[in-house]
Write a protein that holds these residues in place. Sequence first.
Motif, PDB file in Angstrom:
ATOM      1  N   SER A 141       0.939  -1.246  -0.090  1.00  0.00           N
ATOM      2  CA  SER A 141      -0.012   0.036   0.051  1.00  0.00           C
ATOM      3  C   SER A 141       0.912   1.213   0.016  1.00  0.00           C
ATOM      4  O   SER A 141       0.832   2.181  -0.606  1.00  0.00           O
ATOM      5  CB  SER A 141      -0.771   0.074   1.285  1.00  0.00           C
ATOM      6  OG  SER A 141      -1.718  -1.108   1.063  1.00  0.00           O
ATOM      7  N   TYR A 142       2.030   1.033   0.865  1.00  0.00           N
ATOM      8  CA  TYR A 142       2.922   2.359   0.622  1.00  0.00           C
ATOM      9  C   TYR A 142       3.461   2.675  -0.592  1.00  0.00           C
ATOM     10  O   TYR A 142       3.533   3.831  -0.887  1.00  0.00           O
ATOM     11  CB  TYR A 142       4.079   1.895   1.841  1.00  0.00           C
ATOM     12  CG  TYR A 142       5.192   3.092   1.657  1.00  0.00           C
ATOM     13  CD1 TYR A 142       4.862   4.165   2.320  1.00  0.00           C
ATOM     14  CD2 TYR A 142       6.581   2.853   1.016  1.00  0.00           C
ATOM     15  CE1 TYR A 142       6.040   4.996   2.686  1.00  0.00           C
ATOM     16  CE2 TYR A 142       7.360   3.731   0.965  1.00  0.00           C
ATOM     17  CZ  TYR A 142       7.068   4.873   1.776  1.00  0.00           C
ATOM     18  OH  TYR A 142       8.098   5.684   1.726  1.00  0.00           O
ATOM     19  N   TRP A 143       3.841   1.771  -1.223  1.00  0.00           N
ATOM     20  CA  TRP A 143       4.321   1.850  -2.695  1.00  0.00           C
ATOM     21  C   TRP A 143       3.234   2.249  -3.578  1.00  0.00           C
ATOM     22  O   TRP A 143       3.713   3.043  -4.511  1.00  0.00           O
ATOM     23  CB  TRP A 143       5.046   0.561  -3.056  1.00  0.00           C
ATOM     24  CG  TRP A 143       6.523   0.410  -2.604  1.00  0.00           C
ATOM     25  CD1 TRP A 143       6.941  -0.330  -1.517  1.00  0.00           C
ATOM     26  CD2 TRP A 143       7.777   1.590  -2.737  1.00  0.00           C
ATOM     27  NE1 TRP A 143       8.040  -0.281  -0.931  1.00  0.00           N
ATOM     28  CE2 TRP A 143       8.739   1.101  -1.503  1.00  0.00           C
ATOM     29  CE3 TRP A 143       7.800   2.512  -3.442  1.00  0.00           C
ATOM     30  CZ2 TRP A 143       9.857   1.527  -1.504  1.00  0.00           C
ATOM     31  CZ3 TRP A 143       9.068   3.170  -3.229  1.00  0.00           C
ATOM     32  CH2 TRP A 143       9.883   2.556  -2.566  1.00  0.00           C
ATOM     33  N   ILE A 144       2.103   1.754  -3.474  1.00  0.00           N
ATOM     34  CA  ILE A 144       1.043   2.487  -4.209  1.00  0.00           C
ATOM     35  C   ILE A 144       0.675   3.816  -4.100  1.00  0.00           C
ATOM     36  O   ILE A 144       0.760   4.728  -4.920  1.00  0.00           O
ATOM     37  CB  ILE A 144      -0.221   1.538  -4.001  1.00  0.00           C
ATOM     38  CG1 ILE A 144      -0.177   0.253  -4.594  1.00  0.00           C
ATOM     39  CG2 ILE A 144      -1.591   2.289  -4.683  1.00  0.00           C
ATOM     40  CD1 ILE A 144      -1.233  -0.707  -4.659  1.00  0.00           C
ATOM     41  N   ILE A 145       0.972   4.403  -2.562  1.00  0.00           N
ATOM     42  CA  ILE A 145       0.761   5.743  -2.519  1.00  0.00           C
ATOM     43  C   ILE A 145       1.928   6.485  -3.139  1.00  0.00           C
ATOM     44  O   ILE A 145       2.033   7.785  -3.459  1.00  0.00           O
ATOM     45  CB  ILE A 145       0.559   5.802  -1.053  1.00  0.00           C
ATOM     46  CG1 ILE A 145      -0.586   5.211  -0.446  1.00  0.00           C
ATOM     47  CG2 ILE A 145       0.742   7.544  -0.608  1.00  0.00           C
ATOM     48  CD1 ILE A 145      -0.734   5.440   1.185  1.00  0.00           C
ATOM     49  N   ALA A 146       3.265   5.889  -3.100  1.00  0.00           N
ATOM     50  CA  ALA A 146       4.440   6.718  -3.272  1.00  0.00           C
ATOM     51  C   ALA A 146       4.388   6.735  -4.968  1.00  0.00           C
ATOM     52  O   ALA A 146       5.185   7.554  -5.535  1.00  0.00           O
ATOM     53  CB  ALA A 146       5.557   5.700  -2.936  1.00  0.00           C
ATOM     54  N   THR A 147       3.546   6.143  -5.675  1.00  0.00           N
ATOM     55  CA  THR A 147       3.572   6.454  -7.115  1.00  0.00           C
ATOM     56  C   THR A 147       3.125   7.737  -7.779  1.00  0.00           C
ATOM     57  O   THR A 147       3.383   8.201  -8.513  1.00  0.00           O
ATOM     58  CB  THR A 147       2.652   5.417  -7.833  1.00  0.00           C
ATOM     59  OG1 THR A 147       1.108   5.459  -7.412  1.00  0.00           O
ATOM     60  CG2 THR A 147       2.959   3.996  -7.708  1.00  0.00           C
ATOM     61  N   ARG A 148       2.532   8.354  -6.558  1.00  0.00           N
ATOM     62  CA  ARG A 148       1.899   9.880  -6.782  1.00  0.00           C
ATOM     63  C   ARG A 148       3.011  10.797  -5.942  1.00  0.00           C
ATOM     64  O   ARG A 148       2.808  11.849  -5.925  1.00  0.00           O
ATOM     65  CB  ARG A 148       0.665  10.184  -6.306  1.00  0.00           C
ATOM     66  CG  ARG A 148      -0.550   9.147  -7.175  1.00  0.00           C
ATOM     67  CD  ARG A 148      -1.916   9.418  -6.814  1.00  0.00           C
ATOM     68  NE  ARG A 148      -2.786   8.782  -7.621  1.00  0.00           N
ATOM     69  CZ  ARG A 148      -3.323   7.365  -7.569  1.00  0.00           C
ATOM     70  NH1 ARG A 148      -2.651   6.719  -6.717  1.00  0.00           N
ATOM     71  NH2 ARG A 148      -4.106   6.928  -8.289  1.00  0.00           N
ATOM     72  N   ASP A 149       3.983  10.208  -5.507  1.00  0.00           N
ATOM     73  CA  ASP A 149       5.003  10.980  -4.666  1.00  0.00           C
ATOM     74  C   ASP A 149       5.909  11.619  -5.627  1.00  0.00           C
ATOM     75  O   ASP A 149       6.710  11.230  -6.301  1.00  0.00           O
ATOM     76  CB  ASP A 149       5.675  10.237  -3.663  1.00  0.00           C
ATOM     77  CG  ASP A 149       6.619  11.094  -2.823  1.00  0.00           C
ATOM     78  OD1 ASP A 149       6.590  12.189  -2.805  1.00  0.00           O
ATOM     79  OD2 ASP A 149       7.006  10.272  -2.107  1.00  0.00           O
ATOM     80  N   THR A 150       6.085  13.032  -5.698  1.00  0.00           N
ATOM     81  CA  THR A 150       7.115  13.719  -6.656  1.00  0.00           C
ATOM     82  C   THR A 150       7.957  14.411  -5.942  1.00  0.00           C
ATOM     83  O   THR A 150       8.886  14.919  -6.681  1.00  0.00           O
ATOM     84  CB  THR A 150       6.142  14.902  -7.253  1.00  0.00           C
ATOM     85  OG1 THR A 150       5.618  15.817  -6.271  1.00  0.00           O
ATOM     86  CG2 THR A 150       5.068  14.711  -8.083  1.00  0.00           C
TER      87      THR A 150
END
Length: 301
Positions: free
Chosen positions: A170-179
């Motif tokens: 879940s953390y890495w899914i959220i991180a896909t939108r991390d700029t």
Amino acid sequence: MTNQKQAMLYGLGTVLLWSTVATAFKLSLRELTPVQMLVVACSASVIVMALILVAQRRWYLVFELSRRQYLQSFGMGLINPCLYYFLLFGAFDRLPAQEAQPLNYTWALVLAYLSVPFLGQRLRRADILAGLICYSGVVVIATRGDVLSLTFSDPLGVGLAIGSTLVWASYWIIATRDTRDPVVGLFLNFLCGLPVIVVICGMTDGFDFSPTTGLFAATYVGVFEMGIAFVLWSYAMKKAENTARVSNLIFISPFLSLVFIYFILGEIILPSTYVGLVLIVAGLWIQQRKTRETMARASSA
């Protein structure tokens, strides 16, 4: 030295560090509670990542984010390191390292499954096949080979290990939108999560840390598993001309980890661990192979 050779060296360095952390977890947890270990490891990680940013002359990036990105750092810090490592260290506290470590490797498969509802990706037949193979390996390890009984050696420990894979994916899914810059983002996540961990530790197990093997092992985890390994892997991916060859190195780690577990921790590696680990790695290989083939076709189109 070519970029690909440098990438392979960075990747091998990362794999070597990853292979030692299961042993370091158990050494630390012999003397510290999971939350005490997390306080030490997270503190060491924050210091190391700060030093890395200073050495790379990128420290100024920490102060150039928007208010929304600082709030994002706090939210993501509650997930990683707080929740993820609470679950992971809890699993290692209850299970032998040879059981907890392979179970944690299934996070890559969980990521593929969660990407369907949250990122709109399609679930392929290869993902389903990989899941069946991987989780058959999980059952073999969790039951210590007594598959037909479906009696888990430690149901709570297994649940914590599987739960950690859900949180990590879940953390890495959220991180896909991390700029944010990756190292800056991880540094701020840990910096924001650390006070929460400190408060929880103070309210529960306290700060009775003595300079023993457990303290040094927890520091090792923070410096290498949470800090340097992340940076080395980022360099490996950046330098790689063939990312598939570099990413395949991760399949060495769980087997090499068993060597450290056997010789340092003295755990007798059960036949069920070997069988289950082979099944888990085989399932992940099938899932990753199909992903690489799809990416190769897309890049050549």
